[in-house]
Design an enzyme around this catalytic site. Structure first.
Site, PDB file in Angstrom:
ATOM      1  N   VAL A  32       0.852  -1.188   0.000  1.00 49.84           N
ATOM      2  CA  VAL A  32       0.000   0.000   0.000  1.00 49.84           C
ATOM      3  C   VAL A  32       0.883   1.231   0.000  1.00 49.84           C
ATOM      4  CG1 VAL A  32      -0.211   0.011   2.526  1.00 49.84           C
ATOM      5  CG2 VAL A  32      -1.949   1.169   1.128  1.00 49.84           C
ATOM      6  N   TYR A  35       0.684   8.515   0.978  1.00 52.29           N
ATOM      7  CA  TYR A  35       1.116   9.845   0.539  1.00 52.29           C
ATOM      8  C   TYR A  35       0.656  10.935   1.507  1.00 52.29           C
ATOM      9  CZ  TYR A  35      -3.704   9.945  -1.143  1.00 52.29           C
ATOM     10  OH  TYR A  35      -5.077   9.873  -1.220  1.00 52.29           O
ATOM     11  N   GLU A 125      -9.408   5.160   6.195  1.00 47.29           N
ATOM     12  CA  GLU A 125      -9.559   6.026   5.025  1.00 47.29           C
ATOM     13  C   GLU A 125     -11.008   6.062   4.536  1.00 47.29           C
ATOM     14  OE1 GLU A 125      -6.901   7.652   4.344  1.00 47.29           O
ATOM     15  OE2 GLU A 125      -5.517   6.470   5.525  1.00 47.29           O
TER      16      GLU A 125
END
Length: 236
Positions: A32, A35, A125
């Site tokens: 994964v 960022y 997320e």
């Protein structure tokens, strides 16, 4: 739990290439790419991490945060990954129109815990992000090369309800500086991310991110100076 970065092997571009090539003969590893907050707050059960970058994308504070760095009434701003061509269509006010590289970290997850980590990241997320597969680049012998193909990445697409789009950078900086959520002040997220990106590689840079950091730290200095002046007056 192997989420402590100092105990996890850090692979450079050529080492990551070799590890990926070896993996083609067995089951594909779960990798994964982080960022945003994943850069300084890795997922659990990491067995290797590799600094690298995406090409043809921008990282922008263009995602509302209702659940971490803001509230439903006053959402903060967190970063999202946007394809450069998509961003160009509605971001005429972007002061850094030539950005098209996003640095981050590719995390290889222990296969025994893949399902657990997927569930953890899906929840973490959850606010408007979509899982995609993207190639991770690195510098190998001075050349840009794909070092990890098809890593998983959480992308906030422009059609998701939390996407806010382009905002004037002065107003965006003020929003970040003032916003607070369950995970803490929005500006702390910004500061952590800016410092983490600087440490990834000598070449790692992000004009948008560093400009927001500069503006928010200037607001910090103004407030600190004002408080110091008031303190001096009270002591008279």
């Amino acid at each position: 739990m192997a989420s402590e970065t100092e105990s996890v092997p850090i692979l450079n571009g050529s080492a990551a290439q070799a590890a990926t090539a070896d993996a083609t003969t067995s089951e594909r590893p779960y990798v994964v790419f982080g960022y945003g907050s994943l850069i300084w707050k890795p997922p659990p059960h990491v067995i290797a991490q590799t600094p690298g970058f995406l090409k043809g994308y921008v990282r922008r504070f263009a995602q509302k945060s209702h659940d971490h760095r803001g509230t439903p009434e006053n959402p903060g701003r967190v970063v999202t990954l946007i394809h450069k061509e998509d961003w160009d269509r509605f971001s005429g006010s972007d002061p850094f129109p030539d950005d098209d590289v996003v640095w981050g970290v590719a995390y290889t997850i222990d296969p025994a815990y893949e399902s657990e980590v997927r569930d953890y990241l899906d929840y973490r997320e959850k606010d408007g992000y979509t899982l995609e597969e993207l190639d991770i680049y690195g510098l190998v012998d001075g050349h840009e090369t794909v070092i990890i193909p098809k890593a998983y990445c959480y992308v906030g697409r422009p059609d998701n309800p939390s996407f806010i789009g382009s905002e004037p950078i002065d107003k965006l900086a003020e929003r970040i500086w003032h916003s607070v959520g369950p995970s803490g002040p929005n500006k702390e997220y910004l500061y952590h991310l800016a410092e983490a990106v600087r440490q990834l590689a000598p070449e790692s840079h992000d004009s948008h991110l560093f400009e927001l950091e500069t503006r928010c730290r200037e607001m910090d200095r103004r407030v600190a100076g004002h408080n110091a002046e008031n303190g001096a007056v009270h002591e008279l």
